[in-house]
Scaffold this motif. Structure first.
Motif, PDB file in Angstrom:
ATOM      1  N   GLU A  51      11.399   2.791  -4.141  1.00 12.57           N
ATOM      2  CA  GLU A  51      10.747   3.805  -5.244  1.00 12.57           C
ATOM      3  C   GLU A  51       9.759   2.939  -5.986  1.00 12.57           C
ATOM      4  OE1 GLU A  51      13.914   4.515  -8.188  1.00 12.57           O
ATOM      5  OE2 GLU A  51      15.301   5.118  -6.667  1.00 12.57           O
ATOM      6  N   PHE A  52       9.058   1.855  -5.868  1.00 12.62           N
ATOM      7  CA  PHE A  52       8.187   1.215  -6.364  1.00 12.62           C
ATOM      8  C   PHE A  52       6.897   0.428  -5.588  1.00 12.62           C
ATOM      9  CE2 PHE A  52      12.349   0.397  -8.443  1.00 12.62           C
ATOM     10  CZ  PHE A  52      12.166   1.158  -9.441  1.00 12.62           C
ATOM     11  N   ALA A  53       5.952   0.273  -6.092  1.00 15.10           N
ATOM     12  CA  ALA A  53       4.853  -0.343  -5.367  1.00 15.10           C
ATOM     13  C   ALA A  53       4.107  -1.291  -6.031  1.00 15.10           C
ATOM     14  CB  ALA A  53       4.044   0.508  -4.746  1.00 15.10           C
ATOM     15  N   ALA A  54       3.716  -2.488  -5.781  1.00 17.92           N
ATOM     16  CA  ALA A  54       3.059  -3.474  -6.348  1.00 17.92           C
ATOM     17  C   ALA A  54       1.656  -3.640  -5.874  1.00 17.92           C
ATOM     18  CB  ALA A  54       3.814  -5.029  -6.372  1.00 17.92           C
ATOM     19  N   ARG A  55       0.658  -3.827  -6.596  1.00 16.21           N
ATOM     20  CA  ARG A  55      -0.821  -3.772  -6.154  1.00 16.21           C
ATOM     21  C   ARG A  55      -1.346  -5.110  -6.741  1.00 16.21           C
ATOM     22  NH1 ARG A  55      -2.995   1.321  -4.919  1.00 16.21           N
ATOM     23  NH2 ARG A  55      -5.103   0.723  -6.094  1.00 16.21           N
ATOM     24  N   PHE A  56      -1.573  -5.704  -5.803  1.00 17.79           N
ATOM     25  CA  PHE A  56      -2.316  -7.259  -6.093  1.00 17.79           C
ATOM     26  C   PHE A  56      -3.737  -7.223  -5.790  1.00 17.79           C
ATOM     27  CE2 PHE A  56       2.262  -8.131  -5.835  1.00 17.79           C
ATOM     28  CZ  PHE A  56       2.485  -9.098  -6.691  1.00 17.79           C
ATOM     29  N   PRO A  57      -4.470  -7.154  -6.810  1.00 16.73           N
ATOM     30  CA  PRO A  57      -6.223  -7.137  -6.415  1.00 16.73           C
ATOM     31  C   PRO A  57      -6.530  -8.146  -5.647  1.00 16.73           C
ATOM     32  CG  PRO A  57      -5.783  -6.851  -8.801  1.00 16.73           C
ATOM     33  CD  PRO A  57      -4.163  -7.342  -7.980  1.00 16.73           C
ATOM     34  N   LEU A  58      -7.495  -7.820  -4.655  1.00 19.46           N
ATOM     35  CA  LEU A  58      -8.126  -8.781  -3.785  1.00 19.46           C
ATOM     36  C   LEU A  58      -9.120  -9.545  -4.436  1.00 19.46           C
ATOM     37  CD1 LEU A  58      -8.375  -6.742  -0.488  1.00 19.46           C
ATOM     38  CD2 LEU A  58      -6.502  -8.221  -1.088  1.00 19.46           C
TER      39      LEU A  58
END
Length: 299
Positions: A51-58
């Motif tokens: 149900e979730f998504a993590a977004r780690f900036p490049l």
């Protein structure tokens, strides 16, 4: 070894992502963390559970920047007629990953392909409905932030010259140069409107041939009303493009100015991502070909 897309690019793998997520969101500890491969160029994305998504900036981002993006994303999710991620929080960095990062809800669907629905009037109508719904959101006192595309095409002349110099043998650079000289001069077709600002295939989800979700709404804000029309050349062939134009009701100037933005964006993809992200480079080439082959915008 994977080629990095940007100088100084931050690196995070599933193990590190899982540790950081568990620290900042202990309620999610123990859920499987899976890297999502794709054509993304700004964030490394991990699915957390179902149900979730993590977004780690490049590239390193501040908490304040990501909180501002989360506010825009929340407004976008309320405004879009199609499902869009809802922000769930912002996490902090540490010595292993020195950047803030964000957590969102997961939206089901397959990432759009530049050719998968290229002849579909139904898909074109969905894109038109999305653009009209976003335009209906009041701009209020907000103004274009001056970042990237969305102001005046001519402001990008130096960038286009650089892209042309880098793209010999990759696309028809003389054709692009001639088209740009004409399209960059298209007058503005009205006041700025609320815009997604990056309607590329990687940010659109499909199911059963129709638009089923919209990603990356964190840049939602005022911009040139032609900017969201880039999806016409990124995703559609001539007949379906015409249907999108009918739905949106674009004038000649508005439509051709949209082609200018599509050409500007595509030329940056053609050479920059040739080695590090072939999917994006191919999108650039196919979009350039569609613009140059479109007799409605290039005479």
């Amino acid at each position: 070894m994977t080629t990095r897309m940007h100088d100084g690019q931050l690196v995070v793998d599933e193990e590190l992502a899982g540790e950081v997520i568990a620290r900042e969101f202990p309620e999610l500890a123990g859920l499987p963390v899976r890297a999502i491969s794709g054509a993304g160029t700004v964030n490394a994305i991990f699915r957390v559970g179902e149900e979730f998504a993590a977004r780690f900036p490049l590239a390193s981002a501040s908490r304040a920047d990501l909180e501002a993006e989360a506010a825009a994303l929340a407004e976008f999710a309320r405004s879009s007629p199609f499902p869009s991620p809802v922000p769930l929080g912002v996490g902090g960095g540490d010595e292993r990953y020195p950047s803030a990062w964000s957590m969102q809800s997961w939206v089901q669907g397959e990432v759009a392909d530049p050719f998968g629905q290229s002849g579909s009037d139904g898909f074109a109508e969905d894109l038109g409905a999305l653009i009209l719904a976003l335009r209906a959101v009041p701009v209020g006192e907000r103004v274009f932030d001056g970042q990237g595309r969305g102001g005046e095409p001519g402001d990008h002349d130096d960038w286009m010259a650089h892209c042309l110099a880098q793209s010999a043998g990759k696309v028809d650079v003389s054709g692009v140069a001639s088209a740009w000289e004409v399209l960059r001069e298209m007058p503005v077709a009205g006041e700025h409107v609320m815009s997604h600002r990056d309607l590329i295939p990687a940010n659109l989800l499909v199911s059963d041939g129709r638009l089923s979700g919209v990603l990356d709404g964190a840049s939602f804000g005022p911009a040139d009303r032609s900017l969201d029309l880039v999806c016409a050349w990124h995703l559609l062939d001539h007949g379906a493009r015409g249907r999108l134009r009918e739905v949106v009701g674009a004038s000649d100037h508005e439509w051709r100015r949209g082609a200018a933005w599509a050409l500007q964006q595509a030329m940056g993809l053609v050479w920059y991502y040739e080695q590090s992200n072939p999917v994006m480079a191919e999108l650039g080439r196919s979009t350039v070909a569609r613009v140059l082959g479109d007799q409605d915008v290039v005479e």
